[in-house]
Write a protein that holds these residues in place. Structure first.
Motif, PDB file in Angstrom:
ATOM      1  N   VAL A  38       0.851  -1.189   0.000  1.00  0.00           N
ATOM      2  CA  VAL A  38       0.000   0.000   0.000  1.00  0.00           C
ATOM      3  C   VAL A  38       0.889   1.241   0.000  1.00  0.00           C
ATOM      4  N   LYS A  39       0.612   2.153  -0.927  1.00  0.00           N
ATOM      5  CA  LYS A  39       1.360   3.407  -1.024  1.00  0.00           C
ATOM      6  C   LYS A  39       0.448   4.556  -0.620  1.00  0.00           C
ATOM      7  N   VAL A  40       0.900   5.325   0.347  1.00  0.00           N
ATOM      8  CA  VAL A  40       0.172   6.497   0.831  1.00  0.00           C
ATOM      9  C   VAL A  40       0.932   7.732   0.364  1.00  0.00           C
ATOM     10  N   GLY A  41       0.314   8.547  -0.491  1.00  0.00           N
ATOM     11  CA  GLY A  41       0.973   9.729  -1.024  1.00  0.00           C
ATOM     12  C   GLY A  41       1.034  10.853  -0.011  1.00  0.00           C
ATOM     13  N   ARG A  42       2.021  11.728  -0.197  1.00  0.00           N
ATOM     14  CA  ARG A  42       2.279  12.822   0.742  1.00  0.00           C
ATOM     15  C   ARG A  42       1.092  13.769   0.870  1.00  0.00           C
ATOM     16  N   ASP A  43       0.447  14.100  -0.253  1.00  0.00           N
ATOM     17  CA  ASP A  43      -0.687  15.022  -0.192  1.00  0.00           C
ATOM     18  C   ASP A  43      -1.538  14.843  -1.446  1.00  0.00           C
ATOM     19  N   ALA A  44      -2.645  15.579  -1.487  1.00  0.00           N
ATOM     20  CA  ALA A  44      -3.609  15.414  -2.577  1.00  0.00           C
ATOM     21  C   ALA A  44      -3.043  15.816  -3.935  1.00  0.00           C
ATOM     22  N   GLU A  45      -1.979  16.638  -3.951  1.00  0.00           N
ATOM     23  CA  GLU A  45      -1.380  17.036  -5.222  1.00  0.00           C
ATOM     24  C   GLU A  45      -0.825  15.846  -5.990  1.00  0.00           C
ATOM     25  N   LEU A  46      -0.552  14.749  -5.297  1.00  0.00           N
ATOM     26  CA  LEU A  46      -0.002  13.562  -5.940  1.00  0.00           C
ATOM     27  C   LEU A  46      -1.084  12.621  -6.476  1.00  0.00           C
ATOM     28  N   LEU A  47      -2.352  13.025  -6.361  1.00  0.00           N
ATOM     29  CA  LEU A  47      -3.427  12.143  -6.819  1.00  0.00           C
ATOM     30  C   LEU A  47      -3.329  11.868  -8.321  1.00  0.00           C
ATOM     31  N   GLY A  48      -3.054  12.898  -9.110  1.00  0.00           N
ATOM     32  CA  GLY A  48      -2.958  12.704 -10.552  1.00  0.00           C
ATOM     33  C   GLY A  48      -1.855  11.726 -10.920  1.00  0.00           C
ATOM     34  N   ARG A  49      -0.730  11.832 -10.238  1.00  0.00           N
ATOM     35  CA  ARG A  49       0.361  10.900 -10.517  1.00  0.00           C
ATOM     36  C   ARG A  49      -0.024   9.482 -10.116  1.00  0.00           C
ATOM     37  N   ALA A  50      -0.728   9.357  -8.988  1.00  0.00           N
ATOM     38  CA  ALA A  50      -1.177   8.032  -8.554  1.00  0.00           C
ATOM     39  C   ALA A  50      -2.151   7.430  -9.567  1.00  0.00           C
ATOM     40  N   GLU A  51      -3.045   8.257 -10.102  1.00  0.00           N
ATOM     41  CA  GLU A  51      -3.987   7.768 -11.119  1.00  0.00           C
ATOM     42  C   GLU A  51      -3.237   7.285 -12.359  1.00  0.00           C
ATOM     43  N   ARG A  52      -2.221   8.054 -12.760  1.00  0.00           N
ATOM     44  CA  ARG A  52      -1.453   7.654 -13.940  1.00  0.00           C
ATOM     45  C   ARG A  52      -0.667   6.371 -13.672  1.00  0.00           C
ATOM     46  N   GLU A  53      -0.141   6.217 -12.471  1.00  0.00           N
ATOM     47  CA  GLU A  53       0.638   5.022 -12.153  1.00  0.00           C
ATOM     48  C   GLU A  53      -0.233   3.765 -12.203  1.00  0.00           C
ATOM     49  N   GLU A  72      -6.246  -2.474  -7.201  1.00  0.00           N
ATOM     50  CA  GLU A  72      -7.489  -1.736  -7.414  1.00  0.00           C
ATOM     51  C   GLU A  72      -7.325  -0.852  -8.639  1.00  0.00           C
ATOM     52  N   GLU A  73      -8.414  -0.628  -9.352  1.00  0.00           N
ATOM     53  CA  GLU A  73      -8.352   0.077 -10.628  1.00  0.00           C
ATOM     54  C   GLU A  73      -8.133   1.575 -10.481  1.00  0.00           C
ATOM     55  N   ARG A  74      -8.462   2.138  -9.324  1.00  0.00           N
ATOM     56  CA  ARG A  74      -8.298   3.564  -9.127  1.00  0.00           C
ATOM     57  C   ARG A  74      -7.737   3.830  -7.737  1.00  0.00           C
ATOM     58  N   PRO A  75      -6.984   4.919  -7.570  1.00  0.00           N
ATOM     59  CA  PRO A  75      -6.530   5.280  -6.236  1.00  0.00           C
ATOM     60  C   PRO A  75      -7.703   5.699  -5.354  1.00  0.00           C
ATOM     61  N   ARG A  76      -7.527   5.567  -4.077  1.00  0.00           N
ATOM     62  CA  ARG A  76      -8.465   6.137  -3.117  1.00  0.00           C
ATOM     63  C   ARG A  76      -7.894   7.474  -2.641  1.00  0.00           C
ATOM     64  N   LEU A  77      -8.767   8.404  -2.299  1.00  0.00           N
ATOM     65  CA  LEU A  77      -8.329   9.642  -1.671  1.00  0.00           C
ATOM     66  C   LEU A  77      -8.850   9.610  -0.241  1.00  0.00           C
ATOM     67  N   VAL A  78      -7.948   9.464   0.707  1.00  0.00           N
ATOM     68  CA  VAL A  78      -8.304   9.271   2.110  1.00  0.00           C
ATOM     69  C   VAL A  78      -7.688  10.395   2.929  1.00  0.00           C
ATOM     70  N   ALA A  79      -8.527  11.225   3.520  1.00  0.00           N
ATOM     71  CA  ALA A  79      -8.068  12.336   4.375  1.00  0.00           C
ATOM     72  C   ALA A  79      -7.014  13.186   3.661  1.00  0.00           C
ATOM     73  N   GLY A  80      -7.228  13.414   2.375  1.00  0.00           N
ATOM     74  CA  GLY A  80      -6.319  14.266   1.620  1.00  0.00           C
ATOM     75  C   GLY A  80      -5.077  13.569   1.107  1.00  0.00           C
ATOM     76  N   HIS A  81      -5.029  12.249   1.189  1.00  0.00           N
ATOM     77  CA  HIS A  81      -3.858  11.501   0.736  1.00  0.00           C
ATOM     78  C   HIS A  81      -4.276  10.446  -0.290  1.00  0.00           C
ATOM     79  N   PRO A  82      -3.614  10.385  -1.449  1.00  0.00           N
ATOM     80  CA  PRO A  82      -3.899   9.303  -2.387  1.00  0.00           C
ATOM     81  C   PRO A  82      -3.358   7.980  -1.861  1.00  0.00           C
ATOM     82  N   VAL A  83      -4.146   6.942  -1.971  1.00  0.00           N
ATOM     83  CA  VAL A  83      -3.762   5.607  -1.499  1.00  0.00           C
ATOM     84  C   VAL A  83      -3.943   4.633  -2.658  1.00  0.00           C
TER      85      VAL A  83
END
Length: 285
Positions: A38-53, A72-83
């Protein structure tokens, strides 16, 4: 984001934070959770990169390229962090070698542009200004000015290159550390730097490793033999190498304010560039 915050996000995603083992902590916190990573991104700005990955993983799977697979086919956005959730790879049977990377790159370099999403350009020099600003007063202003001048000269030179290989999808950080050798063979990992640019970008990385970071020349020869071409034969190699060296120096600079070893290594690297010596050994710190 620290480990405690990342574990809170795991809880918020309904994952057993107490059972998760921390694998890495950087722009992402990476945890092993049962048969998942499981990868938890630093902040919501990384959501687009997570979607592309995640989209990249599906695209590589459809193309038959051995690479990490998303659970999973799409990242989750949890408390402002892409997962993002990934299938955990089986244990490595041995450390990766440059020769393991070459056939994976050949397969990636044979791919057309993906449909349904766009890959960014490989902005090799894009982080230089930010890294130098983070270095602040810890580095000599003359060294910072020197690197900015190099960046400003190499950027247009790189843009004007005539490639030997057809441009298209590249890994972007083509090092053996981004290969996992499991029981079924080598697999590409770390898809975050995938780009669409000169394929030569992926090949210059190991050429520089040979000259600067102590890669065994025999291992480099095994890599070029498996890939089928040595990028050092290309007239544009020196330009891409110079751009990468400039970025590598600036990347080290950001650590100088808190790490004396990083400052010493930064000064070593800049001195070698000023002296025009392409074989001075560079070290991790």
């Amino acid at each position: 984001m620290d480990e405690a915050r990342a574990r809170e996000v795991l809880d918020g995603a309904g994952l057993p934070a107490g059972e998760a083992g921390l694998l890495a902590l950087g722009e992402n916190a990476v945890f092993a959770v049962g048969d998942l990573v499981v990868k938890v991104g630093r902040d919501a700005e990384l959501l687009g990169r997570a979607e592309r990955e995640v989209a990249l993983a599906a695209w590589l799977a459809a193309a038959g390229v051995p690479a990490v697979r998303a659970a999973e086919e799409r990242p989750r956005l949890v408390a402002g962090h892409p997962v993002t959730l990934w299938h955990r790879l089986p244990g490595a049977v041995r450390p990766p070698e440059p020769r393991d990377l070459a056939p994976l790159l050949r397969r990636v370099h044979a791919l057309p542009e993906p449909e349904g999403f766009a890959l960014p350009r490989r902005e090799l020099l894009g982080g230089v200004e930010r890294w130098l600003r983070l270095a602040g007063d810890a580095i000599d202003p003359a060294d910072a000015a020197f690197l900015r001048e190099r960046r400003d000269s190499f950027a247009p030179a790189a843009a004007a290159l005539t490639p030997r290989l057809a441009p298209g999808p590249i890994h972007g950080d083509a090092l053996p550390r981004n290969v996992h050798v499991g029981p079924d063979g080598p697999v590409l990992v770390d898809l975050e730097t995938f780009s669409s640019d000169l394929r030569e970008h992926d090949l210059v990385v190991l050429a520089l490793s040979r000259d600067r970071y102590g890669l065994d020349p025999a291992a480099y020869d095994a890599f070029t033999g498996a890939y089928g071409w040595d990028v050092r034969e290309w007239e544009g190699c020196a330009v891409l190498r110079g751009a990468r060296e400039t970025a590598s120096c600036a990347w080290v600079a950001q650590h100088a304010p808190t790490n004396p070893k990083a400052l010493a290594e930064f000064e070593r690297r800049v001195a070698s560039l000023r002296d025009g010596d392409p074989e001075v050994r560079w070290y991790p710190f």
